[in-house]
Design a protein around this motif. Sequence first.
Motif, PDB file in Angstrom:
ATOM      1  N   LEU A   1      -8.874  -2.672   2.037  1.00  0.00           N
ATOM      2  CA  LEU A   1      -8.763  -3.424   0.790  1.00  0.00           C
ATOM      3  C   LEU A   1      -9.674  -4.631   0.551  1.00  0.00           C
ATOM      4  O   LEU A   1     -10.219  -5.006   1.662  1.00  0.00           O
ATOM      5  CB  LEU A   1      -7.376  -4.205   0.666  1.00  0.00           C
TER       6      LEU A   1
ATOM      7  N   THR B   1       0.820  -1.117  -0.084  1.00  0.00           N
ATOM      8  CA  THR B   1       0.068  -0.044  -0.009  1.00  0.00           C
ATOM      9  C   THR B   1       0.883   1.367  -0.024  1.00  0.00           C
ATOM     10  O   THR B   1       0.671   2.012  -0.789  1.00  0.00           O
ATOM     11  CB  THR B   1      -1.026   0.025   1.247  1.00  0.00           C
TER      12      THR B   1
ATOM     13  N   TYR C   1      -6.374  -0.999   5.820  1.00  0.00           N
ATOM     14  CA  TYR C   1      -5.784  -0.649   4.442  1.00  0.00           C
ATOM     15  C   TYR C   1      -6.860  -0.504   3.345  1.00  0.00           C
ATOM     16  O   TYR C   1      -6.678  -0.166   2.368  1.00  0.00           O
ATOM     17  CB  TYR C   1      -4.582  -1.887   4.097  1.00  0.00           C
TER      18      TYR C   1
END
Lengths: 424, 454
Positions: free
Chosen positions: A111, A70, A109
Amino acid sequence: MAKRCRVCNGAAQIKRPKTGDIMCKECFYYAFEEEIHHTVLAGKLFTAGETVAIGASGGKDSTVLAHVMTVLNERHNYGLNLILLSVDEGITGYRDDSLETVKINQQEYGLPLKIVSYQELYGWTMDSIVQQIGLKNNCTYCGVFRRQALDRGAMLLKVDKIVTGHNADDIAETVIMNVLRGDIARLRRCTAVTTGTDGALPRCKPFKYTYEKDIVMYAFHKNLTYFSTECIYSPNAYRGFARAYIKDLERIQPSAIIDIIHSGESLCVKKDVRMPVQSTCSRCGYISSNELCKACVMLEGLNKGRPRLGIGKTHKERRLFNEELARQAAEAAATNCDETTTTTTTTTTFTNGKVCCGGKGACGSMGGSGQAPEMCGSNLQSKSESDCVGSVSPSGGGGVAECANSLKKVRIGVPTAKPNLLEF
Amino acid sequence: MVLPYRTEVFRFYAILTGKLQCVKCRRDVPVVVTRVNDAFCQDCFLVYAVHKFRSAIGKSKVIVPKEHVLVAYSGGPASSALLHFLQEGKKEGKLRFTVTVVHIDELALVSVSDKERQEKVQEVVEIVQQRGFPLLLTSLECAMDMVKPEAGESSQAPEMCKEVTSEKEVDALANPDKGDKLKKLLDSLPSISAKEEFIRVLRNQVLLGVARERGFTKVVVGDTATALSVRIMTDMAKGKGSQVSFDTTIGDKRYGDVMVVRPIRDLNMKEVEAYNRLQNVESISIPHIADQWHKSNSIEQLTAHFIHGLQENFPSTVPNIVRTSDKLGHQDIESLPEKCSLCESPLDTDVGEASALRAVEVCERLLQKDGASRSQSQAAQSSDCTQHDRVAADNMKASLCYGCRLTVKGLRDVSLLPTHVVQKSQSRCLSRDEMRAQISEFLLDDENGDTPNS
């Protein structure tokens, strides 16, 4: 006397495991991340616009991988779409805990996350496999199944690449293990930073030159949460020997891990050595170097109660299996049926918990080995069928009654009950 | 009671009760069990061992009849067995080549008195003369100022070795100056693994030097399968993967003019020891600096410990490792222009961008990222060594293979290295890559790096 950082001369907090340099945290983070960035650039791992699945297990490697990917994706504009892909092997007390960590990663994150499980893909969990096969070769099953599971999950998500968190220690262990086992085909492939470019989904290892201790150091200082326990089934894995050796080597000379990787990269196979040819599995269409891929062979073995079908010499196992099936059909109406069942109840497992050699065949004129499977390595041909030693299938019944032998049992068994011992 | 199959107790029991027979003749009582459970009686075992030795030389055709070969003898069990094989072959008239033995005296590294050193050398002389072969004596420190004789010129350099014609003539080759030079160099090498690797490479260089001086084209060494498997793993651990195929093949051709031959590579250590026992072959125990090193500080000792431990539980370990190395090869020797100045193996540092070597370099480069620190670190360095030293160190590094770079890492003063190494590093040709790097800003070229025709 306070130590000064080697790079910026500020106050130092750590000694970097890879090089032994005294550094401050910021310089360490920078060095760590930039080295990975260099690996990405040098290996030409990504192109902009790709969708990349991060193999996430919840352990330190995959947590740090998610984090660093990331960070670098943003910092250096890789232009990648990242997804978390996780595999549930069905190991209670281990995998279900680590999956929680992956879910936390997902939130941290932002995701997307996809979990594939052995249960839905194959119909077997690792727990049930271990009940069948015992603790000796279970890692083989898990590894083969996981590889396919990752690929199938990735194909469902329509990604272009998979990245895994294999670090320098893992690769060094693999090199050493392949030398010890004589696996020349894998030895050549295992040091490549991207594997599987021909045909299957490519998978890359951005952590190829990153030391495990560095990863732990990074995760510790950045307060990244991860799940850290050994798989409960792993203590007997052969890889453990290679790992112990590497740990000792690292203590003597920290650069040894990279040196082993360099050695692995410099190896060159002779031209006339036979290498496996890549084709597709006739049953499931997955890539394979034989007619049937290993996962299909193993699944067949599990489903038919002959779990060792995937281990050791497949053709021999299959021959024994076919012979046994033929004999079963012949004996179907025999009155000895009851006695055969009694024989099978007198199964023995040894005090160390291992079951008998599993149809590897003969132990020669001694008439049965009577020792635990890892010692029964002889390749002598059977003298007679009754000398052959079979494996105990705990799934029991199902017509696959096999006898286990100890030295004692065979001596009793052989003279009177030749027809009783199910001969393979 | 079920006895574990492979233990000595079980074998003894089995032999006693007649269950284990000689696998060859099936008649006599077995006295040796090799590999997992192959039992041999005395006669069959000796035939087996000798056959392994002779067929290794015969099948590979590495030594042609009437050739003069140099045989390295260290006094240890393996080379003692090797000498015995050769002697037996000579007695039976089957030895088709002539043998000269060379012994390298490494006692300069150990603190023994001159008298003790003399005695040990005397023992070696006696044994070799018993075997009936001529002997050359040399010492490890002779490699410190070796000069390769140019073709046609008479060599001004001191002789590498002395012939020993009679027992009375032995005087130890102790050369205190060279010995001190060697000791000083070893003390400057920072780690024990570096020391042991350096000694091994130097020993090789001595063998090659003696062979070249006396005109031998073949050097025979007594490497057993067990020793080879340890060698392979150590090479891997020290970044010398490119040399694994050379270090284990029966005819090692990497040096070009001299070939190293390993005829007992198919016998493992146990078989050699059994042979020595049955044939009453004496070996000499000579004190060596490696005796004080331990598996906690020496990579080679650690690896030997590891392999022997594995071998106990998985008896196919040693054969597996050796067989793996048999499948390894190397690029065409002719197409590899440069050899390492220290170990004379082809360089393995011309690797692509995505490689461990580059990763290491990047790691070092990142340390000097910030300008602020650079001047400081440079200032620190300059207090220790001059610009000249740094250039010499860079040149030296570029002329070494990856493994040898590791060995001399941390050595401040590269001029301490043996003369021939320093000379080679100074006079090496620049590789094309380095040339290109120097003029890169002036090259108007396309991606291939080809300069356009003007």
